[in-house]
Design a protein around this motif. Sequence first.
Motif, PDB file in Angstrom:
ATOM      1  N   PRO A  26      42.606 -15.297  -8.061  1.00 18.63           N
ATOM      2  CA  PRO A  26      43.997 -14.831  -7.950  1.00 18.63           C
ATOM      3  C   PRO A  26      44.466 -14.911  -6.496  1.00 18.63           C
ATOM      4  CG  PRO A  26      42.667 -13.269  -9.201  1.00 18.63           C
ATOM      5  CD  PRO A  26      41.718 -14.287  -8.633  1.00 18.63           C
ATOM      6  N   GLU A  27      45.712 -15.362  -6.291  1.00 20.00           N
ATOM      7  CA  GLU A  27      46.221 -15.557  -4.923  1.00 20.00           C
ATOM      8  C   GLU A  27      46.086 -14.307  -4.061  1.00 20.00           C
ATOM      9  OE1 GLU A  27      49.877 -17.611  -4.015  1.00 20.00           O
ATOM     10  OE2 GLU A  27      49.640 -18.854  -5.816  1.00 20.00           O
ATOM     11  N   ASP A  28      46.227 -13.138  -4.636  1.00 18.47           N
ATOM     12  CA  ASP A  28      46.087 -11.892  -3.867  1.00 18.47           C
ATOM     13  C   ASP A  28      44.676 -11.706  -3.317  1.00 18.47           C
ATOM     14  OD1 ASP A  28      48.731 -11.301  -4.265  1.00 18.47           O
ATOM     15  OD2 ASP A  28      48.366  -9.810  -5.848  1.00 18.47           O
ATOM     16  N   ASP A  29      43.723 -12.438  -3.869  1.00 16.50           N
ATOM     17  CA  ASP A  29      42.326 -12.316  -3.432  1.00 16.50           C
ATOM     18  C   ASP A  29      41.883 -13.464  -2.528  1.00 16.50           C
ATOM     19  OD1 ASP A  29      42.054  -9.955  -4.882  1.00 16.50           O
ATOM     20  OD2 ASP A  29      41.364 -11.003  -6.685  1.00 16.50           O
ATOM     21  N   TRP A  30      42.802 -14.368  -2.189  1.00 16.77           N
ATOM     22  CA  TRP A  30      42.435 -15.464  -1.293  1.00 16.77           C
ATOM     23  C   TRP A  30      42.079 -14.919   0.083  1.00 16.77           C
ATOM     24  CZ3 TRP A  30      46.638 -19.765  -2.225  1.00 16.77           C
ATOM     25  CH2 TRP A  30      46.456 -20.316  -3.498  1.00 16.77           C
ATOM     26  N   LEU A  31      41.104 -15.569   0.711  1.00 16.62           N
ATOM     27  CA  LEU A  31      40.637 -15.146   2.033  1.00 16.62           C
ATOM     28  C   LEU A  31      40.727 -16.296   3.025  1.00 16.62           C
ATOM     29  CD1 LEU A  31      37.388 -13.313   0.872  1.00 16.62           C
ATOM     30  CD2 LEU A  31      39.584 -12.262   1.439  1.00 16.62           C
ATOM     31  N   GLU A  32      40.970 -15.947   4.275  1.00 12.71           N
ATOM     32  CA  GLU A  32      40.946 -16.932   5.352  1.00 12.71           C
ATOM     33  C   GLU A  32      39.497 -17.211   5.726  1.00 12.71           C
ATOM     34  OE1 GLU A  32      43.491 -16.191   8.739  1.00 12.71           O
ATOM     35  OE2 GLU A  32      44.884 -15.046   7.494  1.00 12.71           O
ATOM     36  N   VAL A  33      39.237 -18.423   6.205  1.00 17.85           N
ATOM     37  CA  VAL A  33      37.923 -18.776   6.742  1.00 17.85           C
ATOM     38  C   VAL A  33      38.095 -19.191   8.195  1.00 17.85           C
ATOM     39  CG1 VAL A  33      36.894 -19.450   4.543  1.00 17.85           C
ATOM     40  CG2 VAL A  33      38.058 -21.163   5.904  1.00 17.85           C
ATOM     41  N   TYR A  34      37.027 -19.050   8.958  1.00 12.04           N
ATOM     42  CA  TYR A  34      37.053 -19.321  10.392  1.00 12.04           C
ATOM     43  C   TYR A  34      35.822 -20.122  10.786  1.00 12.04           C
ATOM     44  CZ  TYR A  34      40.472 -15.597  10.338  1.00 12.04           C
ATOM     45  OH  TYR A  34      41.573 -14.850  10.058  1.00 12.04           O
ATOM     46  N   GLY A  35      36.026 -21.030  11.713  1.00 11.69           N
ATOM     47  CA  GLY A  35      34.918 -21.824  12.199  1.00 11.69           C
ATOM     48  C   GLY A  35      35.185 -22.350  13.590  1.00 11.69           C
TER      49      GLY A  35
END
Length: 185
Positions: A26-35
Amino acid sequence: MTIIIPKKEYQTIVAAAVRFANTRIPEDDWLEVYGIFIGNIEGEDVIVSKAYPITHQEKKPEDIIDKVYWSTEDYELFSLIDDKAFSEGNFTIGWWHSHPGFKVMMSQLDVKTTLSYQQNNPKAISLVFNPVRLIRQVELPEKKGNPVKQLKNDPGFKIFRLDNVNRGIEASYHEVDYRIDGYEN
C-alpha cells in the motif's frame, strides 16, 4: 560536467527502491531507501563505479514525520565500503535515495545531507529516484491541482549539486547532466 553511471549500478538503485515501494505494498507503507556512490573524478566528469544500498526509512509511531535511522551496522557497513573503495583508488562521490510517489527534488534534509558530502568534495552528487516516475513516465506536480507532466524515456531520477556550500542548509541546487552507460537512446 557529466555524471556517468553504469547500467548495472542504475539497476541496483531501481531494485533497492522498488523493494520498499511497489504495487504489492500500500502506498502509505512505501519507504525511502538510501545509499552511497563510490567512484572517481576524471577531468570534469564524475564516474560512478558502484551504487551501494545502505539503509531504508523506518516509520515509528512517535515520529511526527518519517525519519531514517542509521544503525551502528549501517555506519560499520559504510566504513567498510569506504575503506575498500579507498584501497582501490576510489572514494565516496555522493549519495542516492528514493522519493517513492512524490516529486523528484531536494528537500531541506536532502540539501543538508548533500552538504555533508559536497563540503569534502565539491563535485559530490545527490541522485533522487522515484519508481512512480519511471513506471508511469510522469513528473508529479509540486502542488495539488497542478498538471502532471508527461515524460518519455525518463530513467525515474534526477541528479543534483548544491550551488554554494557556504550558504549551508540555505544553499540552492541545480540539476546536472548524466549518462547511463549501457543504455543507448
